[in-house]
Design a protein around this motif. Sequence first.
Motif, short mmCIF file in Angstrom:
data_model
loop_
_atom_site.label_atom_id
_atom_site.label_comp_id
_atom_site.label_asym_id
_atom_site.label_seq_id
_atom_site.Cartn_x
_atom_site.Cartn_y
_atom_site.Cartn_z
N MET A 181 187.31 0.87 -64.68
CA MET A 181 186.58 -0.33 -64.25
C MET A 181 185.62 -0.78 -65.35
SD MET A 181 184.26 -0.73 -60.81
CE MET A 181 182.64 -0.34 -61.43
N ASN A 182 185.63 -2.05 -65.68
CA ASN A 182 184.69 -2.58 -66.67
C ASN A 182 183.52 -3.22 -65.96
OD1 ASN A 182 186.05 -1.94 -69.08
ND2 ASN A 182 187.49 -3.61 -68.66
N ILE A 183 182.35 -3.04 -66.52
CA ILE A 183 181.21 -3.75 -65.94
C ILE A 183 180.62 -4.67 -67.01
CG2 ILE A 183 180.61 -2.10 -64.11
CD1 ILE A 183 178.50 -0.91 -65.87
N PRO A 184 179.98 -5.78 -66.57
CA PRO A 184 179.45 -6.73 -67.54
C PRO A 184 178.29 -6.15 -68.37
CG PRO A 184 179.11 -7.48 -65.27
CD PRO A 184 179.79 -6.17 -65.18
N ASP A 185 177.76 -6.95 -69.30
CA ASP A 185 176.62 -6.51 -70.12
C ASP A 185 175.36 -6.54 -69.27
OD1 ASP A 185 178.40 -6.40 -72.13
OD2 ASP A 185 177.68 -8.17 -73.20
N ILE A 186 174.96 -5.37 -68.83
CA ILE A 186 173.84 -5.33 -67.89
C ILE A 186 172.85 -4.23 -68.28
CG2 ILE A 186 175.14 -6.14 -65.89
CD1 ILE A 186 175.27 -3.12 -65.02
N ILE A 187 171.70 -4.28 -67.62
CA ILE A 187 170.75 -3.17 -67.71
C ILE A 187 170.79 -2.46 -66.36
CG2 ILE A 187 168.32 -2.51 -67.87
CD1 ILE A 187 167.86 -4.78 -69.79
N VAL A 188 170.97 -1.16 -66.40
CA VAL A 188 170.88 -0.34 -65.18
C VAL A 188 169.56 0.41 -65.25
CG1 VAL A 188 171.95 1.49 -63.81
CG2 VAL A 188 173.41 -0.07 -65.13
N ALA A 189 168.71 0.20 -64.26
CA ALA A 189 167.41 0.88 -64.22
C ALA A 189 167.45 1.96 -63.15
CB ALA A 189 166.31 -0.14 -63.90
N ILE A 190 167.18 3.19 -63.56
CA ILE A 190 167.18 4.30 -62.59
C ILE A 190 165.79 4.91 -62.55
CG2 ILE A 190 168.23 6.49 -61.94
CD1 ILE A 190 170.71 5.76 -63.41
N ALA A 246 172.41 9.08 -65.13
CA ALA A 246 172.34 8.02 -66.16
C ALA A 246 173.29 8.33 -67.32
CB ALA A 246 170.91 7.86 -66.66
N LYS A 247 173.31 9.58 -67.76
CA LYS A 247 174.17 9.96 -68.89
C LYS A 247 175.64 9.75 -68.54
CE LYS A 247 171.17 13.44 -70.85
NZ LYS A 247 170.83 14.84 -70.72
N LEU A 248 175.98 10.12 -67.31
CA LEU A 248 177.38 9.99 -66.90
C LEU A 248 177.78 8.52 -66.78
CD1 LEU A 248 179.58 12.03 -66.33
CD2 LEU A 248 179.08 11.84 -63.91
N ILE A 249 176.88 7.70 -66.25
CA ILE A 249 177.15 6.26 -66.16
C ILE A 249 177.35 5.70 -67.57
CG2 ILE A 249 176.08 4.02 -65.62
CD1 ILE A 249 174.79 5.36 -63.16
N ALA A 250 176.48 6.13 -68.49
CA ALA A 250 176.56 5.64 -69.88
C ALA A 250 177.92 5.99 -70.48
CB ALA A 250 175.44 6.26 -70.71
N GLU A 251 178.33 7.22 -70.24
CA GLU A 251 179.60 7.70 -70.79
C GLU A 251 180.79 6.94 -70.18
OE1 GLU A 251 181.49 11.95 -70.38
OE2 GLU A 251 179.42 12.07 -71.08
N GLU A 252 180.75 6.85 -68.86
CA GLU A 252 181.87 6.26 -68.12
C GLU A 252 182.04 4.77 -68.40
OE1 GLU A 252 183.72 8.09 -65.87
OE2 GLU A 252 184.91 6.40 -65.11
N TYR A 253 180.89 4.06 -68.53
CA TYR A 253 180.98 2.60 -68.65
C TYR A 253 180.59 2.08 -70.04
CZ TYR A 253 181.54 2.91 -63.65
OH TYR A 253 182.01 3.23 -62.40
N GLY A 254 180.41 3.00 -70.99
CA GLY A 254 180.11 2.58 -72.36
C GLY A 254 178.76 1.89 -72.51
N GLU A 303 180.22 12.41 -56.12
CA GLU A 303 179.90 11.50 -55.01
C GLU A 303 178.90 10.43 -55.45
OE1 GLU A 303 180.62 14.53 -51.21
OE2 GLU A 303 178.69 14.53 -52.22
N GLU A 304 177.98 10.83 -56.31
CA GLU A 304 177.00 9.85 -56.81
C GLU A 304 177.71 8.77 -57.64
OE1 GLU A 304 173.36 11.43 -58.59
OE2 GLU A 304 173.80 13.33 -57.64
N MET A 305 178.68 9.20 -58.43
CA MET A 305 179.41 8.24 -59.26
C MET A 305 180.25 7.29 -58.41
SD MET A 305 178.60 8.31 -62.38
CE MET A 305 179.91 7.57 -63.38
N VAL A 306 180.84 7.82 -57.35
CA VAL A 306 181.61 6.97 -56.43
C VAL A 306 180.68 5.94 -55.79
CG1 VAL A 306 182.95 6.97 -54.29
CG2 VAL A 306 183.37 8.74 -56.02
N TRP A 307 179.49 6.41 -55.42
CA TRP A 307 178.47 5.52 -54.84
C TRP A 307 178.12 4.41 -55.84
CZ3 TRP A 307 173.44 4.40 -56.39
CH2 TRP A 307 172.61 3.79 -55.44
N PHE A 308 177.92 4.79 -57.10
CA PHE A 308 177.55 3.81 -58.13
C PHE A 308 178.67 2.79 -58.34
CE2 PHE A 308 177.51 2.37 -62.57
CZ PHE A 308 176.27 1.77 -62.62
N GLN A 309 179.89 3.30 -58.34
CA GLN A 309 181.04 2.41 -58.54
C GLN A 309 181.11 1.37 -57.42
OE1 GLN A 309 184.71 4.45 -59.20
NE2 GLN A 309 185.90 2.58 -59.33
N GLY A 310 180.87 1.85 -56.21
CA GLY A 310 180.88 0.95 -55.04
C GLY A 310 179.80 -0.11 -55.18
#
Length: 232
Positions: free
Chosen positions: A1-10, A22-30, A215-222
């Motif tokens: 899944m590609n996501i647009p150019d965004i800032i994710v604040a955690i 955060a590290k996993l999101i960074a890795e998964e979505y570039g 499960e957290e990553m699935v939540w984020f993807q949703g």
Amino acid sequence: MNIPDIIVAIDGYSSTGKSTLAKLIAEEYGLLYLDSGAMYRGVTLHAMENGLIAPDGTIDEKGLEKALETLDLDFRSSGTEKGTFIGDRCVEKEIRTLEVSGHVSPVSAIPFVRKFVDERLHAFGKRKRVVMDGRDIGSAVFPEAEIKIFMTASDQVRAQRRFDEMKAKGEDPVMEEVMKNLLERDYIDSHRETSPLTRAADAFVLDNSDMTLHEEMVWFQGLCQGRFGILE
Ligand code: DC
């Protein structure tokens, strides 16, 4: 899944697993991962090494303000070393000790320290495609962030995670001290005057006390699918 150019604040309490997610999101979505707490830890280490924090915890604020004028604190990589640097020195390990953890909250409550760190975070945020974790990213540093997450977990779970992390690093932590530090930091972080730890009104709450990282990553993807209308 590609996501647009965004800032994710955690944002969230200490040891809720913000940086792991955060590290996993960074890795998964570039995206570029930025650990804002590391900046506050770097300032604290610098203050400690320059004798600006007395044994009783009193901070020489005038001295610290002067020291920040020349402090070269940055995220970079050099050879095999990656992360937080003071000048040419990688301080990634030194900033994670319980000693630094014991002083970082009062240091980070000082308004000129927050200004110093915010300037650096804003410079990184200009690039977009960034995931940043901290205490005030969604509420104060990047209120315009497209996705805001507020993480929480039970005190017991958080203390155990921190304890295990320290053990894995070869340290010899005492559970009571780990718990004490955690609760003290939560209190100071959420009660300071300048940009306290707080959930932004538009942040999604993630309580991961009983969740796996998957499960957290699935939540984020949703969350992304809903937010950007991605059908996948
Ligand atoms: O995320 P951490 O535990 O490494 O953060 C260390 C401290 O830095 C934390 O106790 C409060 C402070 N901090 C902050 O005030 N604002 C941020 N955005 C990130 C961290």
